[in-house]
Design a protein around this motif. Structure first.
Motif, PDB file in Angstrom:
ATOM      1  N   ASP A  43      25.247  23.199   1.510  1.00 41.69           N
ATOM      2  CA  ASP A  43      25.823  23.615   0.228  1.00 41.69           C
ATOM      3  C   ASP A  43      26.266  25.074   0.315  1.00 41.69           C
ATOM      4  O   ASP A  43      25.606  25.912   0.961  1.00 41.69           O
ATOM      5  N   ILE A  44      27.379  25.381  -0.362  1.00 44.03           N
ATOM      6  CA  ILE A  44      27.880  26.751  -0.453  1.00 44.03           C
ATOM      7  C   ILE A  44      27.965  27.110  -1.931  1.00 44.03           C
ATOM      8  O   ILE A  44      28.756  26.526  -2.676  1.00 44.03           O
ATOM      9  N   VAL A  45      27.126  28.058  -2.352  1.00 32.84           N
ATOM     10  CA  VAL A  45      27.072  28.487  -3.753  1.00 32.84           C
ATOM     11  C   VAL A  45      27.936  29.741  -3.893  1.00 32.84           C
ATOM     12  O   VAL A  45      27.771  30.710  -3.149  1.00 32.84           O
ATOM     13  N   ARG A  46      28.863  29.724  -4.869  1.00 35.35           N
ATOM     14  CA  ARG A  46      29.734  30.869  -5.129  1.00 35.35           C
ATOM     15  C   ARG A  46      29.521  31.336  -6.557  1.00 35.35           C
ATOM     16  O   ARG A  46      29.659  30.546  -7.505  1.00 35.35           O
ATOM     17  N   ILE A  47      29.182  32.629  -6.699  1.00 32.61           N
ATOM     18  CA  ILE A  47      28.995  33.244  -8.019  1.00 32.61           C
ATOM     19  C   ILE A  47      30.000  34.376  -8.121  1.00 32.61           C
ATOM     20  O   ILE A  47      29.917  35.358  -7.383  1.00 32.61           O
TER      21      ILE A  47
END
Length: 874
Positions: free
Chosen positions: A490-494
């Motif tokens: 998973d790649i989380v972008r904020i």
């Protein structure tokens, strides 16, 4: 043992010359044949031939030992080599050698694969030579004896003490030193029969003896003549050493690059001989080199033992007439992929893949070590097999095998990533049950600019397609929505709130110290921006300030809203109530009629010369002369000139002038204040900081930009003015003024209005006239009243033959010019006054008419006459 004299670079050229002579000399030079090169006479060679030799040496890759061997094989006498050395040394003094003449290891070129005869006769096939000169051989170890820029030579150490097990033979020089109660010194060569002939002693057979055995034999023989050598308490002692060592003949046969017989030092080992012969060729073995002596095989050399284990068998010295046999290779396998030395290796029978892996230096860090793929040649076709990790030591390699070592997969088994507005972006390990909030905690939390209304999770499905999951991060943190369980990869972008908006800024221009662009802050006012810009200049108007704001209406004809503002002189709070908005542009204008001081200068015969400030816009020459105290009694009024700046003058800007004044102030303060107070120290620091800011500022004032643009345009105009060609650019020029008329009629048309930078020069009374140009004797003569132009021309010897009399002109002392006028056929010359300069131009050089031009002119006239005759006859 006597040390051998090391060969220098010039000696290498000498030896190389011997090898190259047959290429340089004609076939029958001085009656010498190519086959009889040993009879070459150095005295018959020209300097040009020697220079060709040097050039050939640069282009060759042969080592020093190889050149020496070739010279010895060809039988060149030593005396001829000495002559060559002298000739080359004298040639180097008169003709500098080329810059690339160094034959050091770093510049050596690869030698050609050929024996001496093929080299000297030039019969080497160029394609074969090209093939044999390959630098990056795929066969492991093959370049050990033959490679470019090599450092390893295997040359024996001739400076070491003679080993006790050294076997003597014909040609060895033996030193025998007897000392103690009796003293005697003997020096003798071992003869061809193997004997030492000592004076008054007789022959002693020493052939085949070691140095230690020779010492014992000599003690026994010499004790008959020197009784003190033997006995329980000897008082005479014996020491034996060797001088010049003999050379031995070693034969290299089989699969070698340079097969043949080589003359080597008696200290040479198998590796010395292999190096001399260039090592095995591509078909030769590196694992089974055989040393044959007296028709018996006494040793087998495995070169891999030296390459991998450092075992060179250097104690195995060669003897005269030894044979080195290099058979064809045993078997070769190819190892490709993730090993430290991928290459083609020679293998022996019974070696396993583990041995092969050791030869290749082992796996690289990225190698897949669990399984190796092997392609093997069977009796009919090829077959593919897998060799697993636990079989490496048991799997026997076979000639023709090809092994492929793969890489580990470029993927992660337990990675999740987080990017954007967190304190520690990057990769994190996948833990059981890890959630979005837990990952943010591991990344040390959110930054203050994190955009909480939306975050995204890029998820990889089993079929390697991607899925984008959007979440409300703020609601999850507040507990209003359930947390999200994360998966591997998973790649989380904020996002940051600033990633979603433009970067806000405001601009200020005009009469501030540091105009430019500054970051926008909420509730910012004009005073805040002026303070950021370093404050107002002295010339700034407090009432002429306006804000240009981007127009947000629907009228396409309007570009900006102009908002006038007023500020307090001290930039205090309360007066400006208009907050700035992003992208506002503030303009601070100059005070009406504000100008810097304008200076003029008066020089020469006035009572108070110096610099004067222009008092008002219409101040004239007469006003400044009056302020200067008027003229002295010695002033020559007619010679007064006004020097004025042109449009090309590079005037200093207001900023430059202020910087210069601040530097002057700082220098004076540093001189006067030897022990400054705290306030004076702060003043010095402020001045230094202000000067530094001005010097490093990249902003250009608007006025400077306008001046520079105007100067560029004027420069272009001057370079081709009115199509008459380039005009010389001057920053200042002299203006002729009639000072007599100015002083008699102040304010008249003769009385010019002054401009900044004007220089008024009033000379002392002049009494001479200068004559220049096409006169017999250009000179300066005394001025005579009531004398005309011809008088002064005659004083200079009269006109030259090529003088253009009717163009004669006069330059008066005030810069005014008068030319000669014409009345009917008479020349009316201008009058001459004190300080004048008479210029007589020249007609220029006379160009004679060439016969061809004259013929063309005559033909043209004749043609015109013929045409005219035909016209009249009609």
């Amino acid at each position: 043992m006597i040390n051998r004299i090391p060969m220098d670079l010039r000696s290498i050229f000498i030896l190389f010359f011997i090898w190259s002579l047959i290429f340089i000399l004609p076939k029958d030079a001085n009656g010498q044949s190519l086959q009889d090169i040993s009879s070459i006479k150095v005295d018959d060679l020209t300097d040009q031939q020697l220079q060709q030799l040097v050039k050939r040496a640069e282009e060759s890759g042969l080592s020093e030992s190889e050149l020496l061997q070739m010279a010895q094989v060809r039988g060149v006498p030593q005396e001829e080599i000495d002559k060559l050395r002298e000739r080359l040394e004298s040639l180097a003094l008169t003709t500098p050698l080329s810059s690339g003449s160094s034959m050091g290891p770093s510049k050596r070129k690869p030698r050609q694969q050929a024996d001496l005869n093929s080299i000297t006769q030039g019969v080497l096939n160029p394609q074969q030579a090209m093939q044999s000169d390959r630098e990056d051989s795929p066969y492991f170890g093959l370049n050990l004896f033959y490679s470019k820029d090599r450092r390893l030579t295997f040359e024996p150490n001739l400076n070491m003490a003679t080993p006790k097990n050294y076997i003597l033979g014909p040609g060895d020089l033996v030193y025998i030193d007897i000392y103690g109660q009796s003293e005697k010194y003997y020096e003798a060569y071992v003869t061809a029969e193997g004997n030492l002939l000592l004076e008054n002693i007789g022959p002693i057979n020493v052939s085949g003896l070691s140095v230690e055995e020779l010492t014992n034999v000599l003690k026994s023989r010499l004790s008959r003549f020197y009784s003190g050598i033997s006995g329980a308490n000897p008082n005479t002692f014996l020491q034996v050493s060797l001088g010049n060592l003999r050379t031995i003949k070693v034969h290299l046969v089989g699969e070698v690059r340079l097969p043949g017989t080589f003359s080597l030092s008696a200290f040479s080992t198998v590796f010395n001989a292999m190096y001399a012969g260039g090592g095995p060729n591509e078909n030769g073995t590196m694992r089974n080199v055989k040393l044959i002596r007296n028709n018996q095989e006494i040793a087998v050399i495995d070169v891999y033992d030296f390459l991998l284990n450092g075992k060179a068998n250097l104690n195995l010295q060669l003897q005269d007439q030894d044979v080195l046999l290099v058979p064809p290779f045993l078997g070769r396998v190819t190892l490709n992929g993730e090993v430290k030395r991928p290459a083609i290796f020679e293998i022996k029978e019974g070696e396993s893949f583990r041995d092969l892996l050791d030869y290749a230096g082992g796996f690289t860090d990225e190698a897949f070590r669990d399984r190796v793929s092997v392609t093997r040649i069977t009796s009919r076709e090829r077959a593919v097999s897998d060799v697993f990790n636990d079989q490496f030591g048991m799997f026997l390699v076979k000639g023709g095998d090809t092994y492929e070592i793969g890489k580990v997969l470029n993927r992660y088994t337990n990675r999740i990533q987080i990017k954007g507005a967190v304190f520690r972006e990057g990769n994190y390990s996948m833990e059981e049950g890890i959630t979005l909030q837990r990952l943010i905690t591991k990344a040390e939390g959110l930054k203050g600019d994190a955009y909480l209304k939306r975050a995204s999770i890029l998820r990889t499905k089993e079929d390697l397609s991607n899925e984008l999951i959007q979440v409300n991060l703020g609601e999850i943190i507040n507990g209003n929505l359930p947390d999200i369980l994360l998966q591997a990869e998973d790649i989380v972008r904020i996002a940051s709130i600033y990633d979603l908006n433009e970067d806000f800024y405001v601009k200020i221009a005009g009469e501030v110290r540091n105009p430019g662009t500054y970051p926008y802050s909420q509730d910012m006012t004009a005073e805040d921006l002026i303070i950021l810009a370093g404050g107002l200049k002295e010339s700034a108007s407090l009432t002429e300030i306006e804000i240009a704001r981007r127009y947000m209406g629907s009228n396409a004809r309007d570009y900006a809203d102009i908002i006038p503002v007023s500020i307090s002189p001290d930039l205090g709070l309360g007066l400006s109530v208009t907050p700035l908005k992003p992208f506002d542009n503030i303009s601070v204008r100059r005070k009406p009629n504000f100008t810097l001081e304008k200076m003029v200068q008066v020089e020469g015969q006035v009572n108070a010369p110096g610099e004067f400030s222009i008092a008002h816009a219409e101040e004239r020459v007469s006003d400044v002369i009056r302020r200067a105290g008027g003229l002295t009694d010695f002033a020559y009024v007619k010679g007064a000139t006004l020097i004025r700046r042109t449009e090309f003058y590079q005037a200093e800007s207001e900023m430059q002038r202020k910087e210069m004044n601040l530097r002057d102030l700082l220098e004076n303060l540093n001189i006067d204040q030897m022990d400054p107070t705290e306030s004076q120290t702060l003043l010095l620091q402020r001045l230094a900081r202000s000067i530094s800011n001005k010097a490093s500022s990249k902003e250009t004032e608007a006025g400077e930009m306008v001046i520079d643009a105007r100067s560029e345009i004027l420069k272009e105009i001057s370079e081709n003015r009115l199509g008459i060609g380039p005009v010389k650019i001057r920053e200042t020029e002299a203006i002729a003024i009639d000072l007599e008329a100015v002083l008699l009629n102040p304010g008249s048309r003769f009385d010019l209005i002054l401009e900044e930078g004007d220089i008024i020069t009033i000379p002392r009374q002049l009494q001479t006239v200068r004559l220049r140009g096409d006169v017999i004797y250009p000179t300066t003569v005394r001025y005579e009243e009531l004398r005309g132009m011809k008088y002064y021309i005659n004083r200079a010897g009269g006109f030259e033959n090529r003088a253009k009399r009717k163009r004669t002109y006069v330059i008066y002392a005030n810069g005014e010019v008068a030319r000669t006028k014409h009345f009917l056929v008479f020349n009316v010359f201008p009058s001459v006054e004190p300080g004048a300069e008479v210029i007589v131009p020249s007609k220029g050089p006379r160009i004679p008419i060439r016969p061809g031009d004259l013929l063309g002119i005559t033909t043209g006239l004749a043609t015109m006459a013929l045409i005219a005759t035909q016209i009249f006859n009609q």
